[in-house]
Motif scaffolding. Structure first.
Motif, PDB file in Angstrom:
ATOM      1  N   SER A  79     100.137   9.722  37.338  1.00  0.00           N
ATOM      2  CA  SER A  79      99.053  10.153  38.218  1.00  0.00           C
ATOM      3  C   SER A  79      99.549  10.356  39.641  1.00  0.00           C
ATOM      4  N   HIS A 108      93.174  12.549  37.658  1.00  0.00           N
ATOM      5  CA  HIS A 108      93.991  11.357  37.915  1.00  0.00           C
ATOM      6  C   HIS A 108      93.404  10.369  38.923  1.00  0.00           C
ATOM      7  N   ARG A 139     100.196   5.168  35.830  1.00  0.00           N
ATOM      8  CA  ARG A 139     100.056   5.168  37.288  1.00  0.00           C
ATOM      9  C   ARG A 139     101.077   6.097  37.920  1.00  0.00           C
ATOM     10  N   ARG A 146     100.395   1.051  31.559  1.00  0.00           N
ATOM     11  CA  ARG A 146      99.693   1.251  32.831  1.00  0.00           C
ATOM     12  C   ARG A 146     100.650   1.740  33.906  1.00  0.00           C
ATOM     13  N   ARG A 170      92.624   6.423  38.525  1.00  0.00           N
ATOM     14  CA  ARG A 170      93.662   5.389  38.521  1.00  0.00           C
ATOM     15  C   ARG A 170      94.019   4.898  39.928  1.00  0.00           C
TER      16      ARG A 170
END
Length: 207
Positions: A49, A91, A46, A42, A94
């Motif tokens: 993105s 993106h 993240r 994650r 997120r």
């Protein structure tokens, strides 16, 4: 009858208990490793993105500058808007809920400065329309707001504790409040300059 334990049973029981304990440790350790792996995944996603959105927005900011200074044409600027839109579509899921407005806010700021060319994705015919007449206040607003958005993306890239970012309208209201405080003496003019506060415009061009 008196029970006499078999001497061989003790080591067997101890071995079973030990095996169960070791198995439990391995299971718990495996769960922790999987959880950590998911957290790491994650984190990577993240940051990916945040980087992609930041890069696209930096390019859009640079093209805004070119547009203001006559160094690009509407169709080229519209192409960079579409690059930003593509990055957003890929993106934005997120981003936290408090930042889901970012695309709308960025386009609102840019449309006030440059006109309808910013809406090229939804209205393709606008890609060839001329830029709006130069307005120093709205161009400064767009520049400073986009810088504010880029700063937020940088912070969110490193640590996702900042869950919200001001909409363009909220930012305008904050700017106007700062300017009024600077004018009535409750804030310093130096503070107004540092925060790039411009005199409030009585009417938005896209209203």
């Amino acid at each position: 009858m008196t029970f006499i334990p078999d001497p061989a049973i003790g080591p067997v029981i101890a071995s079973v208990i030990s095996a169960v304990a070791v198995t439990g440790i391995f299971i718990a350790g495996g769960r922790l490793e999987r959880r950590k792996s998911k957290q790491d995944d994650r984190l990577v996603l993240r940051r990916e993105s945040a980087s992609m959105l930041r890069d696209a927005l930096e390019d859009l900011q640079a093209k805004r500058y070119d547009a203001v200074h006559g160094k690009t044409i509407p169709t080229v600027f519209a192409a960079y808007v579409l690059i930003w839109e593509k990055a957003w579509q890929r993106h934005s899921h997120r981003l936290p809920d408090g930042a889901q407005h970012l695309n709308r806010s960025v386009k609102a700021a840019l449309s006030e400065a440059l006109g309808s060319v910013v809406m090229a994705k939804d209205e393709p015919d606008t890609a060839a329309e001329p830029f709006a007449d130069y307005d120093p206040t709205w161009n400064e607003n767009a520049q400073v707001y986009l810088d504010y958005c880029l700063g937020w993306l940088n912070r969110w890239h490193d640590e996702p504790t900042d869950k919200a970012i001001m909409t363009f309208d909220e930012w305008l209201h904050r700017r106007d409040e700062r300017y009024r405080k600077a004018m009535d003496g409750t804030d310093t003019l130096l503070g107004a300059i540092v925060n790039k506060v411009s005199p409030p415009d009585p009417q938005r061009r896209s209203a």
